[in-house]
Design an enzyme around this catalytic site. Structure first.
Site, short mmCIF file in Angstrom:
data_model
loop_
_atom_site.label_atom_id
_atom_site.label_comp_id
_atom_site.label_asym_id
_atom_site.label_seq_id
_atom_site.Cartn_x
_atom_site.Cartn_y
_atom_site.Cartn_z
N ASP A 159 0.25 -9.66 -9.97
CA ASP A 159 -0.63 -10.87 -9.81
C ASP A 159 0.43 -12.00 -10.52
O ASP A 159 0.72 -13.02 -9.98
CB ASP A 159 -1.87 -11.32 -10.28
CG ASP A 159 -2.98 -10.91 -9.21
OD1 ASP A 159 -2.58 -11.30 -8.05
OD2 ASP A 159 -4.07 -10.19 -9.38
N GLU A 192 -2.21 -12.86 -16.08
CA GLU A 192 -1.49 -12.77 -14.63
C GLU A 192 -1.28 -14.18 -14.07
O GLU A 192 -0.87 -14.14 -12.95
CB GLU A 192 -2.83 -12.46 -13.79
CG GLU A 192 -3.30 -10.89 -14.39
CD GLU A 192 -4.57 -10.55 -13.77
OE1 GLU A 192 -4.92 -9.90 -12.66
OE2 GLU A 192 -5.86 -10.89 -14.27
N CYS A 227 0.30 -3.53 -17.33
CA CYS A 227 -0.63 -2.62 -16.74
C CYS A 227 -0.49 -2.91 -15.12
O CYS A 227 -1.23 -2.21 -14.37
CB CYS A 227 -2.13 -2.65 -17.05
SG CYS A 227 -2.82 -4.48 -16.56
N HIS A 244 0.84 -1.17 0.16
CA HIS A 244 -0.05 0.09 0.05
C HIS A 244 0.90 1.21 -0.07
O HIS A 244 0.61 2.32 -0.75
CB HIS A 244 -0.83 0.08 1.29
CG HIS A 244 -2.28 -0.49 1.06
ND1 HIS A 244 -3.01 -1.08 1.96
CD2 HIS A 244 -3.10 -0.51 -0.02
CE1 HIS A 244 -4.28 -1.62 1.48
NE2 HIS A 244 -4.25 -1.11 0.18
#
Length: 553
Positions: free
Chosen positions: A434, A410, A481, A183
């Site tokens: 991922d 992913e 991305c 985060h």
């Protein structure tokens, strides 16, 4: 002295250290002198006040931070947690102790479940601290405010702290814990904040120590020499000049185009993305329409939001990911079954197939939105692992009016059979967060394995290269991305591996654009080979830095 970690972006900052205070201690187990009813009133009021404070912080912060803080506000207001606190208070505990035990119980339960739930468990600790600080009548443990610019050193930052940092005071952030997809890293990148995370020895720094925080070199320089300070100041001035330069399309020095796109979580960020130079959208996350709801939004409700997004990018590519439910985003109307390992369960395209009406409505809404605008809409499915899943999604998307249907890569499975996947899908976009998690068998949200969650690892890069080669052979675009696209040097390596576009937080676009302009295609391929030949992530970074300094063959 140089301390090493993982830089976020390429920024540099100089300033004095100020360490973040340790969290509140565990409250006493002594019984309360107050009546149980009085204690419960205190506890209930503290929970409500904390929820209101977090919601207000979210409204102020906006962007990704708003979603994170609103989720924390919901935790403080959660009726089941409130009941746990009340039960403990009625048994004689103080409100402080009851809050501590109730939140700790939930934290331990969720930590064992991994994925999204483990992330929520970390947030529970922060909410617990804030509720107990309110009860004690003291400021919540958080970022100091000395009245002058400083470098914040912390074990880690809570989402609430990161989201509301005063950038007029906080020149940079250094954390002991965390990785490139934590985060702290994600929100720091969104706020263009200089940060180096995962600096194991950062706690050796003392308040007042002058340091250079160099995210581009993954270092924190303690007690810098005059020469080191001069070099840092020169590079800071260079970055300022780059940021002020006219915005141009992304490209290599030889003119090879590399479109630089934006990752967006709602249409609210579209105007800012355009201002920062986004050439379109490489990942539009649609979860904001579905989360915190007990039913899926209607076709009309979705269409209006998609139109708002597409109208911001006339004539430009906009890649929309259909609902990525499950694992870190459980939704009762898609899949409400308890799963022992949700990251490996019914998520992404698997969950959508189990709730096909939800997928059909979303694709219908997207097709209608495209018909009303001039944007170049592309739609992709998340978490595809097989050719059969690719065919299912592409056929359904085309049936419902979507012209360009692709997939997210992913999983290692999708990367290894990318040639067969791209025989059906019209494009691929690699979600490196991922892909790294599944390749390294390391939960992307678990701090204890954050060191393995690094897209520089040659195993991850080799899989990206497989997809890039398959795209080139099929004549189809391959984007990235995930957070890897926002790393200025790794972005060059990705292009060398065959990636044709990069999508990132809009604030990272200027640094990535400047980095790409320093290399031609031959350079990019040379750097990619150097990274692939390394043994691990740190070695790959170092090998590429050495190759940058070496003359081209």
């Amino acid at each position: 002295m140089q301390l090493r970690g993982t830089g976020v972006g390429a920024g540099i900052a100089i300033g004095p250290v100020l360490r973040m205070a340790d969290p509140l201690p565990e409250p006493s187990e002594l019984t309360s002198d107050r009546s149980p009813q009085d204690e419960w009133v205190r506890g209930r009021e503290a929970l409500a006040a904390t929820a209101a404070d977090l919601a207000a912080r979210g409204a102020t912060a906006g962007g990704t931070a708003k979603d994170v803080l609103e989720a924390q506000a919901l935790m403080a207001a959660d009726p089941s947690l409130g009941t746990e606190v009340e039960n403990r208070v009625m048994a004689g505990a103080t409100a402080e102790r009851a809050v501590f035990e109730a939140f700790a119980g939930y934290r331990d339960l969720l930590t064992g479940m991994g994925g999204y739930l483990a992330e929520r468990a970390a947030d529970l600790d922060d909410v617990s601290q804030r509720v107990r600080a309110h009860l004690a009548g003291v400021p919540a443990p958080g970022v100091p405010s000395p009245g002058h610019p400083f470098v914040l050193v912390a074990r880690d930052l809570s989402p609430a702290d990161t989201a509301t940092l005063d950038l007029a005071q906080v020149s940079a952030v250094v954390t002991v814990d965390g990785g490139p997809t934590s985060h702290t890293a994600i929100l720091a990148r969104e706020k263009s904040l200089v940060a180096v995370v995962g600096v194991a020895s950062a706690w050796s720094l003392a308040d007042g120590d002058r340091v250079i925080v160099d995210a581009g070199r993954d270092t924190v320089v303690a007690a810098p020499t005059p020469d080191e300070l001069t070099d840092a100041e020169h590079r800071i001035a260079e970055r300022a000049a780059t940021a002020a330069a006219p915005i141009e399309p992304g490209r290599l020095s030889d003119g090879t185009p590399v479109p630089l796109l934006a990752n967006l979580g709602s249409a609210d960020g579209a105007a800012e993305a355009v201002r920062l130079g986004a050439e379109g959208v490489g990942l539009f996350r649609t979860e904001f329409l579905f989360l915190d709801a007990d039913r899926a939004p209607t076709v009309d409700e979705q269409r209006s939001e998609y139109v708002r997004l597409l109208e911001a990018f006339p004539g430009r590519k906009v890649v929309v990911r259909v609902l990525d439910a499950g694992a870190d985003k459980p939704l009762s109307f898609v899949n409400d079954d308890a799963e022992p390992n949700p990251a490996l369960g019914l998520r992404g395209i698997r969950a959508l197939r189990a709730a096909e009406p939800v997928l059909r409505d979303q694709l219908t809404a997207l097709a209608q939105a495209e018909a009303e605008t001039s944007a170049e809409l592309q739609v992709m499915a998340p978490m595809v692992a097989t050719v059969e899943e690719t065919r299912y999604f592409a056929d359904l998307a085309h049936e419902l009016g979507i012209r360009v249907a692709g997939v997210m890569v992913e999983t290692p499975a999708a990367a290894l059979i990318a040639d067969r996947v791209l025989a059906i899908a019209e494009f691929a976009s690699i979600g490196t967060n991922d892909l790294t998690q599944y390749t390294m068998a390391a939960d992307r949200l678990l701090g204890t394995v954050a060191g393995l969650q690094d897209p520089w690892h040659p195993a991850v890069l080799r899989l990206i290269g497989e997809v890039g080669a398959a795209g080139a052979k099929a004549g189809k675009s391959v984007g990235v991305c995930g957070e890897a696209a926002a790393d200025p040097l790794l972005a060059v390596v990705l292009v060398g591996l065959g990636v044709t576009s990069l999508s990132m937080s809009p604030s990272a676009i200027a640094d990535v654009r400047a980095s790409l302009l320093g290399y031609d295609r031959a350079d990019a391929e040379r750097l990619a080979r150097a990274a692939l030949a390394a043994e691990g992530a740190a070695e790959a970074r170092q090998a590429v830095r050495i190759a940058v300094e070496a003359p081209s063959a």
